[in-house]
Motif scaffolding. Structure first.
Motif, PDB file in Angstrom:
ATOM      1  N   ASP A   8      -1.028   6.668  -6.045  1.00  0.00           N
ATOM      2  CA  ASP A   8      -2.331   6.012  -6.141  1.00  0.00           C
ATOM      3  C   ASP A   8      -2.835   5.626  -4.747  1.00  0.00           C
ATOM      4  OD1 ASP A   8      -4.626   4.764  -6.968  1.00  0.00           O
ATOM      5  OD2 ASP A   8      -3.639   3.456  -8.428  1.00  0.00           O
ATOM      6  N   THR A   9      -3.330   6.630  -3.999  1.00  0.00           N
ATOM      7  CA  THR A   9      -3.781   6.363  -2.633  1.00  0.00           C
ATOM      8  C   THR A   9      -5.051   5.516  -2.603  1.00  0.00           C
ATOM      9  OG1 THR A   9      -4.897   8.509  -2.594  1.00  0.00           O
ATOM     10  CG2 THR A   9      -2.710   8.387  -1.590  1.00  0.00           C
ATOM     11  N   LEU A  10      -5.866   5.607  -3.636  1.00  0.00           N
ATOM     12  CA  LEU A  10      -7.068   4.774  -3.673  1.00  0.00           C
ATOM     13  C   LEU A  10      -6.698   3.294  -3.812  1.00  0.00           C
ATOM     14  CD1 LEU A  10     -10.077   4.816  -3.450  1.00  0.00           C
ATOM     15  CD2 LEU A  10     -10.224   5.162  -5.915  1.00  0.00           C
ATOM     16  N   ARG A  29      -6.970   5.958   6.450  1.00  0.00           N
ATOM     17  CA  ARG A  29      -6.114   7.130   6.174  1.00  0.00           C
ATOM     18  C   ARG A  29      -5.985   7.360   4.672  1.00  0.00           C
ATOM     19  NH1 ARG A  29      -3.357   4.876  10.512  1.00  0.00           N
ATOM     20  NH2 ARG A  29      -3.365   6.234  12.325  1.00  0.00           N
ATOM     21  N   TYR A  30      -5.729   6.277   3.945  1.00  0.00           N
ATOM     22  CA  TYR A  30      -5.582   6.413   2.495  1.00  0.00           C
ATOM     23  C   TYR A  30      -6.913   6.783   1.831  1.00  0.00           C
ATOM     24  CZ  TYR A  30      -0.787   4.597   2.525  1.00  0.00           C
ATOM     25  OH  TYR A  30       0.558   4.420   2.727  1.00  0.00           O
ATOM     26  N   ALA A  65       0.833  -1.209   0.000  1.00  0.00           N
ATOM     27  CA  ALA A  65       0.000   0.000   0.000  1.00  0.00           C
ATOM     28  C   ALA A  65       0.865   1.254   0.000  1.00  0.00           C
ATOM     29  CB  ALA A  65      -0.927  -0.018   1.209  1.00  0.00           C
ATOM     30  N   ARG A  66       1.909   1.246   0.812  1.00  0.00           N
ATOM     31  CA  ARG A  66       2.804   2.412   0.867  1.00  0.00           C
ATOM     32  C   ARG A  66       3.452   2.661  -0.491  1.00  0.00           C
ATOM     33  NH1 ARG A  66       8.388   2.711   4.248  1.00  0.00           N
ATOM     34  NH2 ARG A  66       9.204   4.496   3.129  1.00  0.00           N
TER      35      ARG A  66
END
Length: 195
Positions: free
Chosen positions: A51-53, A78-79, A43-44
């Motif tokens: 691309d936070t989604l 958070r994301y 994810a990080r």
């Protein structure tokens, strides 16, 4: 990779070296069975690539596989919030409210505020303070909400309780609250004591 633990460590080094694309290439083949640590790194990497989604979706899938890992849900929210999906952040965190960490409660409160529910945001933080009464982050956030609502005297009273242990953020907020409540000398004295 032949050894998942080594691949995870290699990906972690790549992230630390500012190479999220390289980390992503290593972690994507592991995603279906990723342990929480690997899912968080994946994810990080996606978030660092903008691309936070996708980062949030990665963590949502991992949380389904590892419901005992509350950190996955907290980071997912958070994301989601960062990507503009406040409703999604609320959906992830509201069921976990009673066990969330202080930073996750702040994320939950920010999500509530973003969808226009300031009262819910304040309630979330106030209840968090009942469970974590000495938490400076929660105290500061509740004071900010009250200050933003024009209730500067309430913000002063809340922050004055923690003034002796306050960090720079809370000291600045207390000084501002004192200024807005009509006590500029008190605000200045707060800043001077905090230096």
């Amino acid at each position: 990779p032949n050894h998942i633990g080594l691949a995870e460590q290699c990906a972690q080094y790549r992230l630390k070296l500012g190479r999220p694309g390289d980390a992503l290439m290593l972690l994507v083949p592991l995603e279906a069975d990723a342990r929480p640590f690997a899912a968080q790194m994946l994810a990080r990497a996606r978030a660092e690539l903008g691309d936070t989604l996708a980062a949030a979706e990665t963590l949502a899938r991992a949380y389904v596989r590892h419901p005992e890992s509350i950190g996955l849900a907290e980071q997912c929210a958070r994301y989601r919030l960062k990507s503009g999906d406040a409703q999604g952040a609320l959906a992830v965190l509201v069921p976990l409210t009673e066990i969330l960490t202080a930073p996750a409660l702040v994320v939950l409160a920010r999500a509530a505020a973003e969808v226009g529910n300031i009262d819910q945001a304040e309630t979330i933080i106030a209840r968090g303070l009942e469970r974590l009464p000495d938490d400076l982050v929660l105290t500061g956030h509740l004071a900010e909400l009250r200050l933003d609502a024009g209730r500067s005297r309430e913000a002063v009273a809340l922050l004055a309780r923690v003034e002796d242990s306050a960090g720079p953020a809370q000291v600045l907020l207390l000084a501002k609250a004192r200024l807005f409540s009509g006590d500029p000398m008190g605000g200045l004295a707060t800043l001077e004591r905090g230096m």
